[in-house]
Design an enzyme around this catalytic site. Structure first.
Site: not given
Length: 475
Positions: A96, A160
């Site tokens: 991400d 994250e």
């Protein structure tokens, strides 16, 4: 560990492998970078939205194409194993990214290019480039036929940047490996991440009488970012009088104040310098300067005057160590406590502010959390019951830290020492986990900013370091 001669032979083989596979490595990284994988609206089977799900599809294609068995954990996490041996090492990276933002000049955020030895694009440094470096480390170990009996698992997450719920989901289903590292920070090794506290304080303001009134105030975007701008609207005050007050505060703080007269009052803007809350001293907090200015305004409401006077006592401008709150702790291993007031709002009735505190090992609930709550409440504010989160520490003398430092030193020729940081990584709550690379701390790779990049040679060198670490830790 290998002796020097054995290590040198391995390193030469690994460097030759990375050189011969550079084009493939770049193609794999660019395939991932070209996908906008910022967190989006959750959909059935796609907990973090379309982008991360597409990134997982591409990563699975790449990993399977290189001969690694892959398991998808409900689009929270993707995992690939080096072999079927007993778990020995986990490598945690993430696919991400933060939002694209503005200001890219070399290329568009999701149109990766290589220019002058740098791979540009959102995620090139954080964390798709490092993830690919870890993949090629595993690929080199496998394809060069090195003897490794323990398993290394590459774990790719998708949340994250927004809370790490992906890793929590994974470890509710799988055990931790004996050792873990995450290539989502700087070399040489980060073995200590400070603990901390996010707390919100509030106050209700009685209806303000006629005269000089505070209509509204606002600052900040996230609790972990020192605000570079802060705004307020005041009514019933002469612009020249406010200008005189702001000029004095400008001299004291270095914050620039501008104002415009509108129908609803004077619109006041304070401009400083933003910074990450882990290093508030690198910025200049526009919010605390605005609070200082407002504490000097002769508001008609005693409640408003009192609130801002007390806020300046709790959070004086320039006090980024929590001294006014009585919590300026420091120790040799983790350094000093940092604290910054980063979010603020006032709608005419309710005042709310939130701060970010990064705490060293010597800080705890008794000498920090409880002290702050008591000071805030004594000043007349309501303080929430948020508890501190603990610091994360892996001792320097541990096998993991010593091996990783040795691998870094043997490949780069540089002597490394473990580092403490105020920020947190994937490994913060993982036993025997450290952050290890992929960034060179001397290179500004524009992480989270415009024109983010990964130096291609650094990506290859990191892959060599990671491969050597796998060989040492998974024998």
């Amino acid at each position: 560990m290998m002796n020097q001669e054995q290590a040198e032979v391995c390193i030469k083989k690994l460097e030759s492998y990375m050189d011969s596979h550079e084009e493939e490595m770049l193609q794999d990284a660019m395939a991932l970078i070209s996908i906008n994988s910022e967190k989006m609206e959750a959909k059935p089977g796609k907990p973090f939205g379309e982008g991360t799900a597409r990134a997982f599809e591409e990563a699975q294609r790449i990993l399977s194409g290189h001969g690694f068995p892959v398991k998808n954990y409900d689009n929270y996490v993707l995992a690939a194993d080096l072999n079927d041996g007993a778990p020995r090492l986990d490598i945690l990276a993430h696919l991400d990214v933060v939002p694209a933002g503005e200001g890219f000049t070399v290329t568009e955020p999701f149109c990766p290019v290589v220019k002058e030895g740098k791979l540009y694009g959102r995620g090139s440094a954080d964390d798709k480039g490092p993830a690919v470096a870890a993949l090629y480390a595993m690929r080199a170990v496998k394809e060069l036929g090195f003897s490794v009996t323990g398993n290394c698992r590459l774990i790719l997450g998708a949340d994250e940047e927004c809370g790490s719920s992906d890793i929590r989901y994974y470890f509710e289903r799988e055990p931790h490996a004996p050792m873990t590292f995450s290539p989502d920070a700087d070399f040489p090794v980060i073995n200590l991440e400070k603990g901390g506290l996010h707390m919100t304080l509030e106050a209700e303001i009685p209806q303000q009488p006629e005269g000089i009134r505070l209509v509204s105030a606002q600052a900040g975007t996230k609790v972990n970012v020192v605000p570079g701008k802060a705004r307020a609207v005041l009514s019933g005050m002469d612009t020249s009088a406010l200008s005189e007050l702001s000029a004095d505060v400008e001299k004291l703080t270095g914050i620039a104040f501008t104002m415009e007269q509108e129908v609803d009052g004077i619109h006041l803007l304070a401009e400083g310098k933003p910074a990450h809350a882990a290093s508030p001293q690198m910025g200049n907090n526009a919010l605390t300067a605005l609070i200082l200015l407002l504490s000097r305004v002769p508001f008609s409401s005693e409640g408003v005057r009192t609130c801002f006077l007390r806020l300046t006592e709790l959070f004086p401008h320039g006090d980024w160590r929590g001294a006014a709150l009585g919590v300026d702790h420091e120790d040799a291993l983790s350094g000093c406590l940092t604290l910054s007031l980063n979010l603020f709002s006032f709608d005419g009735k309710t005042l709310s502010g939130s701060f970010d505190c990064r705490a060293p090992l010597c800080a705890n609930e008794e000498n920090t959390g409880d002290v702050i709550r008591r000071r805030v409440r004594e000043a007349g504010f309501h303080a929430d019951e948020q508890r501190m989160f603990e610091a994360h520490y892996v001792p320097e003398e541990s096998e993991l830290v010593q091996v990783l430092l040795s691998c870094y030193s043997r490949v780069t020729g540089k002597k490394g020492k473990p580092v403490a940081i105020g920020g947190g990584t994937y490994v913060h709550h993982i036993p025997n986990g450290v952050a290890f690379g992929c960034a060179d701390p001397e290179v500004d790779n524009h992480m989270h900013g415009a024109d983010e990049f990964m130096v291609v040679d650094q990506m290859k060198k990191s892959a060599v370091i990671f491969a050597l670490a796998i060989l040492e830790l998974c024998r």
